[in-house]
Scaffold this active site. Sequence first.
Site, PDB file in Angstrom:
ATOM      1  N   THR A  71       0.989  -1.205  -0.006  1.00  0.00           N
ATOM      2  CA  THR A  71       0.001   0.088   0.058  1.00  0.00           C
ATOM      3  C   THR A  71       1.025   1.110  -0.071  1.00  0.00           C
ATOM      4  OG1 THR A  71      -1.776  -1.148   1.335  1.00  0.00           O
ATOM      5  CG2 THR A  71      -1.782   1.145   1.313  1.00  0.00           C
ATOM      6  N   LYS A 105      -6.903   1.643  -3.265  1.00  0.00           N
ATOM      7  CA  LYS A 105      -6.491   0.986  -2.168  1.00  0.00           C
ATOM      8  C   LYS A 105      -6.557   2.043  -1.051  1.00  0.00           C
ATOM      9  CE  LYS A 105      -4.896  -1.768   1.039  1.00  0.00           C
ATOM     10  NZ  LYS A 105      -5.559  -2.756   1.468  1.00  0.00           N
TER      11      LYS A 105
END
Length: 297
Positions: A97, A172
């Site tokens: 991420t 995300k």
Amino acid sequence: MTERIGFAGVGLMGHGMAKNLLEKGFPLTVLGHRKREAVEDLKARGATEAGSARELAEASDIVVLCVTGSPQVRAIVEGPDGLAAAGRKLLVIDCSTSEPSVTTALAASLAEHGITFIDAPLSRTPKEAWAGTLDVMVGGAEADVARARPVLEAFAGRIVETGPVGTGHMMKLLNNFVSLGYAALYAEALSLGAKAGVTAQTFFGVIGGGRMDCPFFQTFFEYVVGHNPEAHKFTLSNALKDLTYLSSFAGASATANPVNSAVRNSFALAVGLGHADGYVPTLADIIAQTNGLPPPR
């Protein structure tokens, strides 16, 4: 011909992902990790080990990254003994991420060296990583995503193409903003309810099974009322990191983002109080503590 896969970051999520790549028949090389248990398990299953990111690149056609965030990605890719130092054409799939602006800049700079970089962050938990049923959001050119798809399918149950490089990481962050926003709401609601004599069991009984129920609610309350500390293995520090990335994007794009600021502050409070390594559902305990209440149960 089956492409050779390199994997960096065999932690909570990466261990299961790498295991599934082996089970699907991919030749796999893993980057050495300070936590040896996962590395040794994967070697026992048929993986080989590289001593550096450069060695990983030399042994691979496609490299999967599953590390904490942008600084760690850049260190593996651009470091003095990093992937780029091998001088090989590679496809790099970043399942971390990461910060979208860093991802797009990194993709552009690596393209000059013949390295294709796409982003494919993950959703769900280590349980799904082990089962091979993760959700993946992938950003990149159509041909690059097509090449990556067989690798992603080894550990994903659902793959959503989001657009050009960087959009996977943006999606995300939006996904985590929504889910972590719910976590902050649950934690506050439980403390407010406790002040009025409403138990966590009652709260769970009303929301569970109703329109506001969802898998995230279930794993959060598997900790709160189910007393399972392993129910949702995502740390408060990682949550704060992701919310900070989104806050940075909002600032850079001059986008009003007041709700994210409030959610981020809940996690910043938890981390500031020394709970960085706690999992997200423990936020309910921390908010209760700041209100002079016992953990909600």
